[in-house]
Scaffold this motif. Structure first.
Motif, PDB file in Angstrom:
ATOM      1  N   GLY A 103      55.095  37.945  24.613  1.00 42.30           N
ATOM      2  CA  GLY A 103      55.272  37.923  26.056  1.00 42.30           C
ATOM      3  C   GLY A 103      54.329  38.826  26.831  1.00 42.30           C
ATOM      4  O   GLY A 103      54.506  39.021  28.033  1.00 42.30           O
ATOM      5  N   VAL A 104      53.309  39.367  26.191  1.00 40.02           N
ATOM      6  CA  VAL A 104      52.374  40.286  26.861  1.00 40.02           C
ATOM      7  C   VAL A 104      51.305  39.499  27.611  1.00 40.02           C
ATOM      8  O   VAL A 104      50.798  38.496  27.122  1.00 40.02           O
ATOM      9  N   THR A 105      50.971  39.982  28.813  1.00 45.65           N
ATOM     10  CA  THR A 105      49.883  39.411  29.597  1.00 45.65           C
ATOM     11  C   THR A 105      48.967  40.522  30.066  1.00 45.65           C
ATOM     12  O   THR A 105      49.432  41.537  30.575  1.00 45.65           O
ATOM     13  N   THR A 106      47.657  40.339  29.870  1.00 43.69           N
ATOM     14  CA  THR A 106      46.669  41.188  30.518  1.00 43.69           C
ATOM     15  C   THR A 106      45.789  40.249  31.323  1.00 43.69           C
ATOM     16  O   THR A 106      45.284  39.266  30.785  1.00 43.69           O
ATOM     17  N   GLY A 107      45.628  40.508  32.607  1.00 48.88           N
ATOM     18  CA  GLY A 107      44.837  39.592  33.426  1.00 48.88           C
ATOM     19  C   GLY A 107      44.490  40.176  34.767  1.00 48.88           C
ATOM     20  O   GLY A 107      45.012  41.206  35.178  1.00 48.88           O
ATOM     21  N   HIS A 108      43.600  39.489  35.457  1.00 46.37           N
ATOM     22  CA  HIS A 108      43.178  39.956  36.782  1.00 46.37           C
ATOM     23  C   HIS A 108      44.076  39.366  37.861  1.00 46.37           C
ATOM     24  O   HIS A 108      44.844  38.434  37.626  1.00 46.37           O
ATOM     25  N   LEU A 109      43.982  39.939  39.036  1.00 45.90           N
ATOM     26  CA  LEU A 109      44.692  39.448  40.207  1.00 45.90           C
ATOM     27  C   LEU A 109      43.684  38.864  41.189  1.00 45.90           C
ATOM     28  O   LEU A 109      42.494  39.186  41.132  1.00 45.90           O
ATOM     29  N   ARG A 110      44.134  38.035  42.085  1.00 48.66           N
ATOM     30  CA  ARG A 110      43.246  37.412  43.054  1.00 48.66           C
ATOM     31  C   ARG A 110      42.488  38.463  43.868  1.00 48.66           C
ATOM     32  O   ARG A 110      41.305  38.339  44.128  1.00 48.66           O
ATOM     33  N   GLN A 142      41.901  41.513  42.904  1.00 51.80           N
ATOM     34  CA  GLN A 142      41.153  42.377  41.983  1.00 51.80           C
ATOM     35  C   GLN A 142      40.600  41.516  40.850  1.00 51.80           C
ATOM     36  O   GLN A 142      41.221  41.392  39.797  1.00 51.80           O
ATOM     37  N   PRO A 143      39.440  40.909  41.050  1.00 57.81           N
ATOM     38  CA  PRO A 143      38.936  39.932  40.082  1.00 57.81           C
ATOM     39  C   PRO A 143      38.514  40.502  38.733  1.00 57.81           C
ATOM     40  O   PRO A 143      38.386  39.758  37.769  1.00 57.81           O
ATOM     41  N   GLU A 144      38.315  41.817  38.653  1.00 59.15           N
ATOM     42  CA  GLU A 144      37.939  42.407  37.369  1.00 59.15           C
ATOM     43  C   GLU A 144      39.163  42.499  36.463  1.00 59.15           C
ATOM     44  O   GLU A 144      40.230  42.922  36.901  1.00 59.15           O
ATOM     45  N   PRO A 145      39.018  42.153  35.178  1.00 58.72           N
ATOM     46  CA  PRO A 145      40.157  42.265  34.253  1.00 58.72           C
ATOM     47  C   PRO A 145      40.426  43.722  33.877  1.00 58.72           C
ATOM     48  O   PRO A 145      39.571  44.587  34.065  1.00 58.72           O
ATOM     49  N   PRO A 146      41.597  44.005  33.332  1.00 57.64           N
ATOM     50  CA  PRO A 146      41.937  45.386  32.937  1.00 57.64           C
ATOM     51  C   PRO A 146      41.074  45.879  31.776  1.00 57.64           C
ATOM     52  O   PRO A 146      40.525  45.083  31.007  1.00 57.64           O
ATOM     53  N   LYS A 147      40.993  47.206  31.654  1.00 56.81           N
ATOM     54  CA  LYS A 147      40.321  47.846  30.524  1.00 56.81           C
ATOM     55  C   LYS A 147      41.332  48.764  29.854  1.00 56.81           C
ATOM     56  O   LYS A 147      41.900  49.641  30.501  1.00 56.81           O
ATOM     57  N   VAL A 184      49.878  43.816  32.217  1.00 61.38           N
ATOM     58  CA  VAL A 184      48.849  44.727  32.712  1.00 61.38           C
ATOM     59  C   VAL A 184      47.955  43.886  33.606  1.00 61.38           C
ATOM     60  O   VAL A 184      47.221  43.028  33.126  1.00 61.38           O
ATOM     61  N   LEU A 185      48.041  44.115  34.915  1.00 64.28           N
ATOM     62  CA  LEU A 185      47.422  43.202  35.882  1.00 64.28           C
ATOM     63  C   LEU A 185      46.461  43.922  36.813  1.00 64.28           C
ATOM     64  O   LEU A 185      46.739  45.023  37.283  1.00 64.28           O
ATOM     65  N   GLY A 186      45.353  43.267  37.091  1.00 64.00           N
ATOM     66  CA  GLY A 186      44.386  43.792  38.046  1.00 64.00           C
ATOM     67  C   GLY A 186      43.314  44.625  37.385  1.00 64.00           C
ATOM     68  O   GLY A 186      43.234  44.738  36.161  1.00 64.00           O
ATOM     69  N   SER A 187      42.483  45.223  38.210  1.00 61.48           N
ATOM     70  CA  SER A 187      41.346  46.023  37.730  1.00 61.48           C
ATOM     71  C   SER A 187      41.796  47.432  37.369  1.00 61.48           C
ATOM     72  O   SER A 187      41.284  48.418  37.896  1.00 61.48           O
ATOM     73  N   VAL A 188      42.763  47.524  36.477  1.00 66.74           N
ATOM     74  CA  VAL A 188      43.309  48.830  36.100  1.00 66.74           C
ATOM     75  C   VAL A 188      42.664  49.326  34.817  1.00 66.74           C
ATOM     76  O   VAL A 188      42.145  48.540  34.024  1.00 66.74           O
TER      77      VAL A 188
END
Length: 196
Positions: A114-121, A123-128, A141-145
């Motif tokens: 059920g884990v998701t890592t992805g960008h938000l509209r 914040q187009p950069e994916p997480p690190k 884990v969402l957005g450019s975090v």
């Protein structure tokens, strides 16, 4: 690291953390039949195939990857693009509803179902994600975090802001509940690690 070295590091990390008390058969044979391990191997192969030059050689190598990716996505519910940059020791424990973006993940990362890592509209950069990151079941884990090293993200937590090193975060939105986390060292020392 090469393809075989990365796969060995992934399997060794899984054997060390989840299968150390199991039988020889489970540690050395069944580990390769688990959906999470298959998904990681397919990702590693696809990531390696992307590096082959010239492009004419890459095309026939990409066909097995495409077939494997379809099996992993439809059969196991795990999506990992070959463009993602993931360090050695990547473990998917359990399977189903896992979406990993094209971002960066350091070494020794454990992902539950059920884990998701992805960008938000916005914040187009994916997480690190740094090294030694534990993503509990249902974590997002969402957005450019940016997530630091030695971080535990609790089950069903939603991370939308940066997390410093050595922290445990929980909640929606996730908040720091501990700044003294070193879950890998505690596990190695045999201390009971809280199930997140």
């Amino acid at each position: 690291m090469g393809l075989i070295s990365l796969i060995k590091a992934d399997v060794k990390f899984k054997q060390q953390w989840f299968l150390s008390q199991k039988s020889w058969f489970t540690r050395n044979v069944r580990v390769f039949l688990e959906p999470g391990t298959i998904a990681v191997i397919v990702y590693r192969y696809g990531s390696w195939a992307r590096t082959i030059k010239p492009a004419l050689l890459r095309i026939p190598l990409y066909i097995p990857y495409a077939l494997g990716k379809v099996l992993v996505v439809l059969g196991f519910g795990i999506y990992i693009p070959s463009k993602a940059k993931i360090g050695p020791g990547f473990v998917i424990h359990n399977f189903s509803n896992i979406f990993i973006s094209e971002g960066e993940i350091g070494g020794n990362c454990i992902v539950f179902q059920g884990v998701t890592t992805g960008h938000l509209r916005e914040q187009p950069e994916p997480p690190k994600l740094g090294d030694n990151v534990f993503l509990g079941a249902g974590a997002k884990v969402l957005g450019s975090v940016k997530i630091g090293d030695n971080v535990v993200v609790g089950a069903n937590s939603v991370v939308i802001s940066d997390v410093p090193d050595n922290c445990t975060v929980m909640g929606n939105p996730a908040r720091i509940i501990s700044r003294e986390t070193n879950w890998m060292a505690e596990k190695r020392e045999g201390k009971k690690v809280v199930n997140y």
